[in-house]
Design an enzyme around this catalytic site. Structure first.
Site, mmCIF file in Angstrom:
data_model
loop_
_atom_site.group_PDB
_atom_site.id
_atom_site.type_symbol
_atom_site.label_atom_id
_atom_site.label_comp_id
_atom_site.label_asym_id
_atom_site.label_seq_id
_atom_site.Cartn_x
_atom_site.Cartn_y
_atom_site.Cartn_z
ATOM 1 N N CYS A 119 0.791 -1.244 0.000
ATOM 2 C CA CYS A 119 0.000 0.000 0.000
ATOM 3 C C CYS A 119 0.818 1.286 0.000
ATOM 4 O O CYS A 119 0.651 2.146 -0.864
ATOM 5 C CB CYS A 119 -0.897 0.062 1.235
ATOM 6 S SG CYS A 119 -1.815 -1.418 1.613
ATOM 7 N N HIS A 126 -1.917 6.640 4.904
ATOM 8 C CA HIS A 126 -0.822 5.665 4.913
ATOM 9 C C HIS A 126 0.472 6.192 4.296
ATOM 10 O O HIS A 126 1.251 5.443 3.701
ATOM 11 C CB HIS A 126 -1.255 4.371 4.182
ATOM 12 C CG HIS A 126 -0.536 3.154 4.722
ATOM 13 N ND1 HIS A 126 -0.579 1.910 4.116
ATOM 14 C CD2 HIS A 126 0.260 2.996 5.804
ATOM 15 C CE1 HIS A 126 0.143 1.054 4.798
ATOM 16 N NE2 HIS A 126 0.668 1.687 5.828
HETATM 17 CA CA CA Z 1 -3.249 -2.063 -0.363
#
Ligand code: CA
Length: 453
Positions: free
Chosen positions: A72, A130
């Protein structure tokens, strides 16, 4: 006449008087860990996505759409900067710690929203971040004028008691302030997106709508789960229900574009941030690709990928030339009428001329990947995979999409050429600049951080 339509009319009149087409909105929708096969437009029979399918029918479906990393956080770092994220050391998943000033997308990089905002765009972020939790890393400090979501790598979808100390339980934030929300998180994010679309009709905008579905935990509503009772695997049933709800709220967001008269001047881009997880984790399906999230095989990096811009790009077409999420950067700046910066190396390509037919060549001569001890390079139909300590593998993707037949010994000249190009690219990269979640947990087996990438 109500205020907003009047303003809109004036703006459009001004643009027409100046002989300019209005600059389009850019709606970037990213799903999380969605498998290559897991959408109706990708051929799925059990996971139905009528709204994304309609977007595909009005736009372009990419069969060779990639992300720059199989996890990610680095994938999103490439997306936001238009650069291979290893050029600035963002090679690992950041762990969530608001007091850590290394775990984040280095502040030496200027992100796409900051570039667009400087040209007069309204910029919004909704959903998952993130890219670092310390104050200097958060969306409001990276160019987003309006923010709503959670800063970490994932979040509970329902039935959570807010707890600022636990990544997946943190309170949701609007413009940096905690807010109380009710209902399924995917519905909450969709409502925010609809509101954003309805509130900003007077000047062009960029909205990064970053769902955390269908990343774990799989927490569908009971109503949605019941719709997929025919799926025998309990894991996949939940996963299908999570994707279905996401598809519905994407449909509501697209409906808001139509209702507010913005559909014709909005470029919509959709893809998953990396491949589906191994099937025993979420029930994802990357068929016919090999491997899954975290791997340099196609299942880790090739994703469902759509672009739509009614009246400007072909509708209902399928595009086989390889493209990358990294191309969002140059494409967005081009449609916004902004110059590509020249202060450092950018890897992003403006896809518009390739999609209109103006340029019949390939957007990328080569694409590259690196994740610790794993590398890959794609050149045309050839792909070389390198896993540290093992012989190089070579695949011909148009004849062998599943990467089953290693041709390295039969085609040594091709393998050598790709290896040379890979080595040259690797030389341009730097070492990781932060420890990252997996490295941290490997070093601290007794007290691992609980988050999953
Ligand atoms: Ca992901």
């Amino acid at each position: 006449m109500r205020l907003i339509p009047a303003l809109l009319f004036t703006t459009l009149l001004l643009q027409t008087a100046l002989g300019e087409a209005p600059r389009p909105n850019i709606l970037l929708i990213v799903s999380d860990d969605q498998g290559y096969a897991d959408a109706g437009f990708q051929g799925s029979r059990d996971i139905v996505t009528p709204h994304l399918d309609r977007l595909a029918a009005k736009g372009i479906r990419f069969t060779n759409g990639y992300v720059t990393h199989a996890f990610c956080s680095p994938s999103r770092a490439g997306l936001m900067t238009g650069r291979y994220q290893q050029r600035f050391g963002h090679e690992r998943n950041v762990f969530h710690d608001p007091s850590d000033h290394t775990e984040g997308l280095p502040t030496t990089e200027t992100l796409l929203p900051a570039r667009l905002r400087a040209t007069g765009y309204m910029t919004g972020w909704i959903g998952k971040w993130h890219l670092g939790a310390a104050p200097e890393f958060v969306p409001a400090r990276r160019g987003f004028a309006e923010t709503f979501g959670f800063i970490g790598g994932g979040h509970r979808f329902r039935d959570w008691k807010p707890n600022a100390a636990e990544e997946y339980f943190v309170p949701l934030e609007r413009n940096g302030r905690p807010v109380e929300v009710t209902g399924h998180l995917t519905t909450v994010l969709g409502n925010e997106a609809v509101n954003f679309v309805n509130r900003h009709t007077d000047k062009p905008w960029f909205l990064y709508l970053a769902f955390n579905a269908p990343h774990n935990p799989q927490q569908p509503t009971d109503e949605r789960l019941a719709r997929f009772a025919a799926i025998k695997s309990p894991l996949r049933q939940k996963y299908a229900a999570q994707i279905s709800l996401m598809d519905d709220v994407i449909g509501e967001t697209l409906a808001a574009l139509h209702a507010s008269g913005q559909a014709e001047r909005t470029l919509v881009i959709f893809f998953s941030d990396n491949g589906g997880t191994p099937a025993n984790i979420t029930g994802a399906d990357n068929t016919p690709l090999r491997g899954a999230k975290g791997l340099p095989y196609e299942g880790g990096i090739r994703v469902p990928f759509l672009v739509s811009w009614p009246g400007h790009l072909p509708s209902g077409s399928t595009e086989h030339r390889p493209v990358s999420a990294i191309d969002v950067f140059a494409t967005a700046l081009a449609v916004a009428g902004a110059e590509m910066p020249k202060d450092r190396i950018y890897d992003s390509v403006n896809l518009i001329p390739f999609l209109t037919g103006e340029n019949s060549g390939a957007p990328h001569e080569r694409l590259f990947w690196r994740n610790g001890g794993q590398w890959a390079i794609r050149e045309g139909d050839w792909k070389l995979v390198r896993l540290r300590g093992q012989p190089d593998e070579l695949y011909h993707l148009s004849q062998d999409i599943g990467e089953k037949k290693d041709l390295a010994s039969k085609q040594p000249a091709v393998a050598a050429r790709l290896a040379t190009a890979l080595a040259a690219w690797d030389q341009e990269l730097i070492d990781p600049v932060f420890l990252g979640l997996e490295e941290h947990n490997a070093a601290a087996k007794k007290a691992p951080r609980k988050t999953t990438p």
